[in-house]
Design a protein around this motif. Structure first.
Motif, PDB file in Angstrom:
ATOM      1  N   LEU A 412     -11.471   5.897   8.874  1.00 14.20           N
ATOM      2  CA  LEU A 412     -12.019   5.970  10.234  1.00 14.20           C
ATOM      3  C   LEU A 412     -13.488   6.402  10.218  1.00 14.20           C
ATOM      4  N   ASP A 413     -13.828   7.318   9.335  1.00 17.23           N
ATOM      5  CA  ASP A 413     -15.217   7.777   9.246  1.00 17.23           C
ATOM      6  C   ASP A 413     -16.151   6.689   8.732  1.00 17.23           C
ATOM      7  N   THR A 414     -15.653   5.851   7.808  1.00 21.56           N
ATOM      8  CA  THR A 414     -16.536   4.883   7.150  1.00 21.56           C
ATOM      9  C   THR A 414     -16.443   3.469   7.744  1.00 21.56           C
ATOM     10  N   ARG A 415     -15.250   3.070   8.223  1.00 15.46           N
ATOM     11  CA  ARG A 415     -15.045   1.674   8.639  1.00 15.46           C
ATOM     12  C   ARG A 415     -14.659   1.483  10.106  1.00 15.46           C
ATOM     13  N   GLY A 416     -14.120   2.508  10.748  1.00 14.37           N
ATOM     14  CA  GLY A 416     -13.750   2.377  12.153  1.00 14.37           C
ATOM     15  C   GLY A 416     -12.274   2.065  12.372  1.00 14.37           C
ATOM     16  N   TYR A 417     -11.909   1.945  13.653  1.00 14.58           N
ATOM     17  CA  TYR A 417     -10.496   1.831  14.035  1.00 14.58           C
ATOM     18  C   TYR A 417      -9.854   0.510  13.638  1.00 14.58           C
ATOM     19  N   LEU A 418     -10.628  -0.595  13.639  1.00 15.96           N
ATOM     20  CA  LEU A 418     -10.031  -1.892  13.275  1.00 15.96           C
ATOM     21  C   LEU A 418      -9.548  -1.871  11.833  1.00 15.96           C
ATOM     22  N   PHE A 419     -10.364  -1.352  10.926  1.00 13.80           N
ATOM     23  CA  PHE A 419      -9.962  -1.247   9.518  1.00 13.80           C
ATOM     24  C   PHE A 419      -8.752  -0.322   9.365  1.00 13.80           C
ATOM     25  N   LEU A 420      -8.758   0.757  10.159  1.00 14.78           N
ATOM     26  CA  LEU A 420      -7.630   1.692  10.095  1.00 14.78           C
ATOM     27  C   LEU A 420      -6.334   1.000  10.513  1.00 14.78           C
ATOM     28  N   GLU A 421      -6.399   0.202  11.585  1.00 16.73           N
ATOM     29  CA  GLU A 421      -5.210  -0.534  12.038  1.00 16.73           C
ATOM     30  C   GLU A 421      -4.748  -1.545  10.983  1.00 16.73           C
ATOM     31  N   VAL A 422      -5.695  -2.200  10.335  1.00 13.36           N
ATOM     32  CA  VAL A 422      -5.347  -3.151   9.259  1.00 13.36           C
ATOM     33  C   VAL A 422      -4.642  -2.407   8.119  1.00 13.36           C
ATOM     34  N   PHE A 423      -5.115  -1.193   7.824  1.00 15.78           N
ATOM     35  CA  PHE A 423      -4.479  -0.363   6.789  1.00 15.78           C
ATOM     36  C   PHE A 423      -3.033  -0.027   7.179  1.00 15.78           C
ATOM     37  N   PHE A 424      -2.824   0.366   8.438  1.00 17.47           N
ATOM     38  CA  PHE A 424      -1.466   0.666   8.903  1.00 17.47           C
ATOM     39  C   PHE A 424      -0.577  -0.586   8.873  1.00 17.47           C
ATOM     40  N   ILE A 425      -1.151  -1.739   9.218  1.00 14.64           N
ATOM     41  CA  ILE A 425      -0.395  -3.001   9.165  1.00 14.64           C
ATOM     42  C   ILE A 425       0.038  -3.287   7.724  1.00 14.64           C
ATOM     43  N   ALA A 426      -0.851  -3.005   6.758  1.00  8.91           N
ATOM     44  CA  ALA A 426      -0.510  -3.203   5.336  1.00  8.91           C
ATOM     45  C   ALA A 426       0.648  -2.292   4.929  1.00  8.91           C
ATOM     46  N   CYS A 427       0.637  -1.040   5.404  1.00  4.24           N
ATOM     47  CA  CYS A 427       1.727  -0.095   5.092  1.00  4.24           C
ATOM     48  C   CYS A 427       3.065  -0.597   5.653  1.00  4.24           C
ATOM     49  N   VAL A 428       3.056  -1.038   6.925  1.00  5.76           N
ATOM     50  CA  VAL A 428       4.291  -1.526   7.548  1.00  5.76           C
ATOM     51  C   VAL A 428       4.763  -2.811   6.866  1.00  5.76           C
ATOM     52  N   SER A 429       3.818  -3.653   6.430  1.00  6.38           N
ATOM     53  CA  SER A 429       4.176  -4.895   5.718  1.00  6.38           C
ATOM     54  C   SER A 429       4.883  -4.581   4.401  1.00  6.38           C
ATOM     55  N   LEU A 430       4.394  -3.550   3.712  1.00  7.55           N
ATOM     56  CA  LEU A 430       5.043  -3.113   2.469  1.00  7.55           C
ATOM     57  C   LEU A 430       6.459  -2.608   2.767  1.00  7.55           C
ATOM     58  N   SER A 431       6.610  -1.915   3.884  1.00  4.80           N
ATOM     59  CA  SER A 431       7.933  -1.456   4.311  1.00  4.80           C
ATOM     60  C   SER A 431       8.845  -2.646   4.595  1.00  4.80           C
ATOM     61  N   LEU A 432       8.304  -3.666   5.256  1.00  3.02           N
ATOM     62  CA  LEU A 432       9.080  -4.885   5.578  1.00  3.02           C
ATOM     63  C   LEU A 432       9.522  -5.596   4.301  1.00  3.02           C
ATOM     64  N   LEU A 433       8.608  -5.714   3.335  1.00  8.08           N
ATOM     65  CA  LEU A 433       8.946  -6.349   2.048  1.00  8.08           C
ATOM     66  C   LEU A 433      10.088  -5.587   1.367  1.00  8.08           C
ATOM     67  N   SER A 434      10.065  -4.257   1.453  1.00  8.31           N
ATOM     68  CA  SER A 434      11.112  -3.424   0.840  1.00  8.31           C
ATOM     69  C   SER A 434      12.458  -3.615   1.547  1.00  8.31           C
ATOM     70  N   VAL A 435      12.427  -3.812   2.868  1.00  9.32           N
ATOM     71  CA  VAL A 435      13.681  -4.060   3.614  1.00  9.32           C
ATOM     72  C   VAL A 435      14.300  -5.372   3.167  1.00  9.32           C
ATOM     73  N   VAL A 436      13.467  -6.417   3.035  1.00  9.63           N
ATOM     74  CA  VAL A 436      13.974  -7.727   2.586  1.00  9.63           C
ATOM     75  C   VAL A 436      14.564  -7.617   1.179  1.00  9.63           C
ATOM     76  N   LEU A 437      13.843  -6.905   0.288  1.00  7.48           N
ATOM     77  CA  LEU A 437      14.345  -6.693  -1.081  1.00  7.48           C
ATOM     78  C   LEU A 437      15.670  -5.929  -1.064  1.00  7.48           C
ATOM     79  N   LEU A 438      15.746  -4.924  -0.190  1.00 10.80           N
ATOM     80  CA  LEU A 438      16.974  -4.138  -0.088  1.00 10.80           C
ATOM     81  C   LEU A 438      18.137  -5.017   0.354  1.00 10.80           C
ATOM     82  N   TYR A 439      17.882  -5.896   1.312  1.00  9.18           N
ATOM     83  CA  TYR A 439      18.928  -6.819   1.783  1.00  9.18           C
ATOM     84  C   TYR A 439      19.417  -7.702   0.636  1.00  9.18           C
ATOM     85  N   LEU A 440      18.478  -8.245  -0.140  1.00 11.07           N
ATOM     86  CA  LEU A 440      18.838  -9.154  -1.245  1.00 11.07           C
ATOM     87  C   LEU A 440      19.582  -8.407  -2.352  1.00 11.07           C
TER      88      LEU A 440
END
Length: 465
Positions: A412-440
């Motif tokens: 947030l200090d260096t890049r702003g809120y848009l980059f921060l949101e993209v970072f959070f989206i990446a975290c949730v995407s990793l969580s989603l990938l883990s859910v799919v793997l768990l299902y399989l």
């Protein structure tokens, strides 16, 4: 409860004394509110249990409610501001393993609850004094002390619940406790900014002193929790004397050597947990300014929308808990929760749509995930390893929150809120990938994580026959 009433009768009614003589007179039966075996008394205990954690949850998000004021008055950037959350999490990386041990073996539930409540109170006072003396390092130390008590107090709260309530009523009790915790967070989000402005008006200026006094007044809620801890200790000791009731135990057996036996599905559950929660709590911690800067909300409106996740969670957690209990299919529910959270963060990042929509979706998905994810641990771990598994899950969750809080502040200090949101989206995407793997993985191994409630009931019946 019938057994307890049977045990209570000889104590409540006059019976033969040790020498076999008749007691001179039978004492009158206790009023319902004073009789530990009666529902009215247990409802009083439940009320105290719910308020036990209120102060802790109210004060946990004090920094989020006063983000602008803390950064301005203490002259710190966002990275340093987020250290207030990181310092809360650091002690709980370790204490998640030992909180239950301290309650069971060292202090006992009553003294343990009182001691952890004292840590919460003292931590909040130190945090407030850091503002009054304009010493940010003191605020950080206060959050560290506060963290020592905060998470362990939640363990004590659950231990009391298991000690006083049984069977199906226990789910309702846990739901009510969680709802009260969320109410505490919501009241904080909507009250502290207003309280700061009132103190600023009375003192004549903003600044560290105004901030410190605001935090000190907020700490009154922690004293309320301490009073509840003292009252619970008295009532629990009294019930032990009247009903021969045992002191509550957490039932946790922590053996770190069990970690090497954890299965792949369990590790995937851990990854889902960490990647999901680091996209929720740090976001809420920084959300108020996000809503004022991007959407032009007033300070009060930004506080209201930032707290909507907790507002929704209060009534929906018990409802979703019941839904998951009735239907089973835990992985599908977790998948729904993670996908909805991903959609929510994308809406906040890339659109100018009214953020109430995205935040309501986040509130619903956050409530659903907690109800579907945490019980899954019990399906993949033998009972004797449950304490270790849950302790490890909370430990790495706190480790993730501590590290990501600092990273989020730096982004947030260096890049702003848009980059921060993209970072959070990446975290949730990793969580989603883990859910799919768990299902399989679960499907390939014929696991029971996605069984329906009926299938689980049939398996339980076949095991008992």
């Amino acid at each position: 409860m019938e057994e307890e009433e049977e045990e209570a009768r000889p104590l409540l009614a006059g019976g033969p004394d040790e020498a076999g003589r008749e007691a001179p007179a039978a004492p009158r039966a206790l009023p319902a509110l004073c009789d530990p075996s009666r529902l009215a008394h247990r409802l009083l205990v439940l009320l105290l249990m719910c308020f036990l954690g209120f102060g802790s949850y109210f004060c946990y998000d004090n920094p989020a409610a006063l983000q602008t004021q803390v950064k301005r008055d203490m002259q710190v950037n966002t990275t340093k501001f987020m250290l207030l959350y990181a310092w809360y999490s650091w002690p709980n990386v370790v204490l998640c393993f030992f909180g239950g041990f301290l309650i069971d073996r060292v202090f006992g539930i009553r003294w343990g609850t009182i001691i952890f409540s004292c840590f919460v109170c003292i931590g909040q006072v130190i945090f407030a004094l850091g503002g009054i003396f304009n010493a940010f390092w003191l605020m950080e130390f206060g959050r560290f002390v506060f963290g020592i008590g905060g998470e362990s107090l939640a363990v004590a709260q659950n231990t009391y619940a298991v000690s006083w309530f049984k069977g199906k009523e226990l789910n309702l009790v846990f739901g009510l406790q969680l709802s009260m915790a969320r109410i505490g967070s919501t009241v904080n989000m909507n009250l502290m900014g207003w309280l700061y402005s009132k103190i600023e008006a009375s003192l004549g200026s903003a600044g560290p002193t105004t901030l410190g006094v605001t935090l000190m007044i907020g700490g009154i809620t922690c004293i309320l929790s301490l009073i509840c801890a003292l009252a619970l200790a008295y009532l629990d000791q009294r019930a032990e004397r009247i009903l021969h009731k045992e002191q509550g135990k957490t039932g946790e057996v922590i053996k770190l050597t069990d970690v090497k036996d954890f299965s792949l599905p369990l590790w995937l559950i851990f990854i889902i947990c960490v990647c999901y929660y680091v996209a929720v709590f740090p976001f809420i911690g920084l959300g108020k300014v996000f809503f004022t800067e991007k959407f032009g909300f007033s300070s009060q409106a930004a506080s209201a929308i930032n707290s909507i996740v907790y507002v929704i969670s209060a009534p929906m957690s018990p409802i979703f808990g019941l839904l998951v209990d009735k239907t089973g299919k835990n992985i599908i529910w977790v998948l729904c929760a993670v996908v909805t959270t991903l959609v929510s963060h994308m809406m906040l990042a890339f659109t100018m749509w009214n953020p109430w929509i995205a935040m309501c979706l986040l509130g619903l998905s956050y409530s659903l995930l907690a109800c579907a994810l945490w019980p899954m641990v019990a399906f993949v771990v033998p009972e004797h390893q449950l304490g270790t598994a849950y302790g490890f899950m909370q430990s790495i969750q706190n480790l993730g929150l501590a590290i990501i809080s600092i990273i989020a502040g730096m982004i947030l200090d260096t890049r702003g809120y848009l980059f921060l949101e993209v970072f959070f989206i990446a975290c949730v995407s990793l969580s989603l990938l883990s859910v799919v793997l768990l299902y399989l993985v679960n499907r390939a191994r014929g696991g029971n994580l996605n069984y329906s409630a009926r299938q689980r009931e049939e398996i339980k019946l076949s095991h008992t026959e």
